[in-house]
Structures are given as structure tokens and as C-alpha cells.
Design an enzyme around this catalytic site. Sequence first.
Site, PDB file in Angstrom:
ATOM      1  N   GLU A  39      42.931  39.538  36.901  1.00  0.00           N
ATOM      2  CA  GLU A  39      42.834  40.130  35.450  1.00  0.00           C
ATOM      3  C   GLU A  39      44.252  40.366  34.824  1.00  0.00           C
ATOM      4  O   GLU A  39      44.591  40.073  33.787  1.00  0.00           O
ATOM      5  CB  GLU A  39      41.964  41.318  35.590  1.00  0.00           C
ATOM      6  CG  GLU A  39      41.720  42.080  34.243  1.00  0.00           C
ATOM      7  CD  GLU A  39      40.726  41.249  33.400  1.00  0.00           C
ATOM      8  OE1 GLU A  39      40.302  40.469  33.716  1.00  0.00           O
ATOM      9  OE2 GLU A  39      40.623  41.558  32.218  1.00  0.00           O
ATOM     10  N   ASP A  40      44.906  40.733  35.726  1.00  0.00           N
ATOM     11  CA  ASP A  40      46.354  41.453  35.337  1.00  0.00           C
ATOM     12  C   ASP A  40      47.783  40.736  35.335  1.00  0.00           C
ATOM     13  O   ASP A  40      48.661  40.854  35.012  1.00  0.00           O
ATOM     14  CB  ASP A  40      46.571  42.924  35.765  1.00  0.00           C
ATOM     15  CG  ASP A  40      45.414  43.661  35.288  1.00  0.00           C
ATOM     16  OD1 ASP A  40      44.627  43.498  34.146  1.00  0.00           O
ATOM     17  OD2 ASP A  40      45.296  44.932  35.920  1.00  0.00           O
TER      18      ASP A  40
END
Length: 717
Positions: A74-75
Site C-alpha cells: 500500500e505505502d
Amino acid sequence: MLEILMKALRANGIKYDFEKIERAYRLAEEAHKGQKRESGDDYISHPVNVAVILSEYGSDTEAIVAALLHDTVEDTDVALSELKKSFGREVAELVDGVTKLGKIPYSSKEEQQIETLRKMFLAMAKDIRVILIKLADRLHNVRTLQYRSPEKQRSVALETMEVYAPLAHRLGMQRMKHELEDLSIKYLDNYGYNHIVEQMANCKEIGNNLFSSVKRQIRNRLEIGGKTIHIESRVKHIYSIYRKMYMGNKDFSEIYDLYAIRIIVDTVTDCYNVLGVIHDLFKPIPGRFKDYISTPKQNMYQSLHTTVIGKEGIPLEVQIRTWDMHNTAELGIAAHWKYKSGIFGKSDADAKLGWVREFLEIQKDSTEPEEFFRTFKIDFFADEVFVFTPSGDVITLPLGATPIDFAYRIHSDIGNKMVSARVGGKPVEFSFQLSNGDIVEITTSAASSGPKRDWLKIAKTSEARTKIRQWFKRECREENIKTAKEELDKELRRNGIFVKDNEKIILYTPILEKMNLSLDEFYNSIGYGGLYISKIMPRLKDEYNKLRGSELEAEELTVASQTKQSKKLAQNIVVEGVSDCLTRLAKCCSPLPGDDIVGFITRGYGVSIHKADCPNVINCSDDTAERLVRARWDSEKGDFTVNIAIIGENRIGLMADISSQLAAMRINIHNLSAREQKDGSTLTLLTIDVNSAEHLQLILNKLSRISGVYSVERSGN
Ligand code: MN
């Protein structure tokens, strides 16, 4: 950070794949390099802490590795495919699951919405470990909530209270639930929280004194027997006091379980022995004893609870349980990572464990705890899908539901006016099957001509179908009637029911009367789908058979009209099982020697003979069919008379050609006449003698080959 993790992992005595875990750590550290938590710590501190929390729940290598990597996809730049390559499909799926759960939008609206959200979590996380990682992730985030903005603190705390804590409760993870609740209430009602913390601090000295004195007394009595027992003063759960005070409207002093001890022993027998001793030493408060050992709670919780009056009249709550029960109470579902053979062993087979037990049951045969969790799938909500409106509301629909169901669930008007649907931004067919997490967008148009009839077949929910039907009932009466007529005619024919328009009303009347409908209403109901043709068809068939059955009977009345010829023929018929009976040829099909025939026993007029394929015979009702008997021609010799109709060109010499053809075949002609018809053709009627059905067929063939002849048919006698 790595040392902290390794220390935690070594502490719980599980054989981990340390090499794999270290590789995961390195990758996460590298990927999150430069990212900071709001606390100012390096980002890697978060995944490590999540992994440490999981290790306390006895989690396996894959879950630890996935926990370390849970925020990378996600990051950071790390791709899921990369994780799959380096750590295997299982880890990749876990990370993917956690990432997806993170995208479920949360909006605190009503109870129902929240419950749906919880269910959706379970449904979306195909692997229970995804939920456990997500819970650990949330726990670390609320533990570090003090660094966030007040708005963020509030929204995270609210979501934790409404979604995550009940989820932990549902999975029997009391320790997790309590910590999530205590941390959340601190941000949601800081004043109330602090008030309780202060009061508890005031009681601390009393509590400590009470605890050591009680502990001494119990030990004196119990350890004489050589039993090892563990006694601890219970760590108070602030939110439970909060609830009792603010929702139960009680004063702090009225809280019974403020002072509490927990006694942990080896066996269930010990539990009851200890209870006996406690009740002997102190005075129990009536109505406060609860036996959750013989009747466990839904979430697997087992213990004995009692409240007694301790020194100086202070109430003291006592919990008594075995170590297995303790692990289950604290860790819930996660306890079975480690202690699978524990309370789910044979001795507890009849314990009522609710829904958790149900799915544990499925996995009973797998031997290894690792395997157990690997194959541990949640399929409780397998018959439901959870989808979203574009504004993030959760809509629960049955499995297989379509955008049509979705639209009608939102509002009838949306359904009736829908012109297109999108799922995840892409246009889809109305028959598209929705799946968990889909964001569904419906486009409506005031110019829409309304729902289509085939939507009734596509829609999965009865709600949508009902609303579609209502629309048709209201909006399209004329069209309904028209379509219904067509559909019904088609179905009648498909079922071998051939009736003239004036006969239809005879078929429909009993249904119209029973349902109290006019003929138009009847058609309208079929048209909008309120009345299914498939439902009324058996009834229509019955009526039809009655109609045809009575035609067989009607044949009885034609006796008088029997010709000499047919009387003669009828005498050449043998009816099986009936000797010397009166037979006659049915007028409806006029069988000829050579035709397959069947007899029908009339009431009082002997046996009427029909062709075996006569429609009146084929379509007769079961009752009537009982009166059919087998029959055959006795002798197929002997002449009989038939009438023949020939339609042909209006030309001079046609009649001559016909008669010369018949003469050539040595056919005896009784009668021959011709007349011109309205359309200009000539109709020739002739009566001739033939000796069998085959003979007749031969004659018909010959006649039809005569130049200028359009058709040749046998006509009625
Ligand atoms: Mn996280």
C-alpha cells in the site's frame, strides 16, 4: 528493532523460520526507509510491533512475515508479485487481504451498518489470519494514537469501538478486545475515562490489602493438598466499569467487580473444588454465581464466576478456570494456533461453542496447528455479498445478486429509472454478478421507459422482483394484456392445447372465478408477472382434458347418424376383452381399416372407435383414459366407402381426367360432383369404394398427380 522482534519470537517457544522472518524484516526496513510514524519513530517500528503483538498470540511464521510486510504494498514501491516470489503465495495473499480490508470505507451510521461491516470483514478476509493481522495492526495504531490529531484520534477510536473491538469479541479474543476498548474510550470520553482511572487509583491500596489477605487464606486451604494453583489480582478493564457507570447508571461504589481475583488451576474438577473452598471461606452474594464451564458463552468463553463478601464487607469477584480455558478466554480463536488440542479435544466435544466452534469443527481432522490455520477459511457469510454505494454505504445482498437487485434495494425509483450500471468505475451488464467489496454505481434517466420484463429473470432478490412487478402492474396494463395473450397462447400450444378463441374462456373461467379476476385482470396479472403461466398451466390442462373428455362423450350422441357404410365397417372390429359389443366409428376421426385404432367405452352406446392418434384420445383426462380399450380391425378386406374432396384448376376436362384415372384403377364411383368456388378454383366431391387404408392412400396419390389438381383430401363421411 530486529532484536526486539527476535526476542519476542524466541519467548513463545514456537519453531519459527527465523531466516525468512529476517529477510522480511530487511525488505520492510528498506522499503519504508525515510518514512516516519507521527511519533517520530522510523516507520519500521510499526510493522515490527504488529509482528510482536501477533507473536504474543502464538502466530505462525507466515503471519509474522505478512505482518512485517503488511504496509509495503500500500505505502511503498514493493509489488505483490515481488512478495509472492520472495515469500510465497501464502504471504502474498495475507498481505493482499490486509491491504484490501484497509480499503473498506467506514462511516459510523446505524447499528445495522456497523454489524454489516463486521460481517463483511469476516467475509472478505478469506483467511482468519488476515483478521488477526488487521486487529494487531489496529491495536498498535491505537496504542500510538496520542501522536495523531484530535480529529483523527476520535475517528480512529470510534471505528475501533464499533468495528474492531466487537470483532475481537466475536473471535473470543478478550485481551485484545479489552485493550482496544480501554484505549478507545480514553479518546472518545477523556473526562469519563480519567474519572474512572482516578477512582481506581484511590482504591488501589484497599485492593492490594484485600488481595494479599484473600490470597493467603485461599493458599492456606488449598496448597495443603499439593495442588498448584495460580492466583492473580485481575487487571481492571476500564471500559466495563465505564459501561456500568454511564450506561447502567450506577455509582462507582456500586460496581461489584471492582476488586477481582482470578484463580487458574489444572483441571475442571479443581475448578469446582476451589469454588467450594471460596464459598466456605467467604459469604457468596446470592444470584452472582455463574457456571460458564458447563454452559460456555457463544465465543467459547469458559469459567466459574462468583462474587463473595471479603474482609470488611468489600465485594470480591472471583473467576475460576483451567489454563486451557484461560488461554481461550484471553486469546480466543488465536489460542488454537497454539493449543489446538485443548478445549476442542474429545472431553469437550459437547461444549456449546457457537459459531466459532462450527467452523473449527470443519477443520477437526487437520493435525498440525499450522495446517489448521492455513486451511482455516471463513465461509459463514458465503451466501451473502457486501457491496458499496459510491458514498460508502454497505449494502448486503444474497450471493449472485446483480446491479438490478442493488438498484431496487436503494430505492424503487432508482431501479425503475436505471439505464446503466458501473462496478468499480467500469460499465457492466445488468446481469453482472456482484462480489464482495464492489462499488456499484447506477445511472438513472428520467427518459427511461422503465424496467424490462426479462429483469424478472435476472433479479436475485424477491424484493427487486416484487418492485418490478408492481411497476408493470401500474404502468403497462395494455401492454401487459397484449404480451400475456401472446405468451399464454404460445404456452398452450407448447403444451398441446389447441383451442379456438371462444373455447379459451371455458378453460380460463374456473381460474378467473377462483381468483376473482376479470379476463383483463387475469391477462394483466400474467403480464406483470403476478401470476405465473407455469403455475396455472396444470389447471388449464385439466380444464382442457375435461373439455376434450366431454367430446368423447359427445360421440355417444352420434349413433343415430351412423351411415350404413360405417355400421358395416364397425362390425369388422375386435375389441380386446369385450365380446359381442356394439361398436361404431367415431365421427371426429373416422378411422379406416388399416388405421391404428382404440376403443372408448361410452355410457350406454357400446364402444366408439377412434384413430389411435385422434386428438380427443390423446388429450383426454386420466379419468377418461381409464375407459379406453385396445381394439383392432378383424379383417382388413372388404370394400367401404369414402368421400374425397379435390380442389383444382377450373379447366375443361378436369372431371374427365379424374374419372378416367379412377376407371383405370377399377374404382367404383358412387357419386361425382363439381362446383366452382369463390376464388375461381373447382371443388370436386366424389364418393368411391376402397378396400383398405393403403388402397385409399394409393388413390389419393394418383389423383394428386393429375395436372391442375391443387389438393386431394379425404373428407368426412
Ligand atoms: Mn499498519
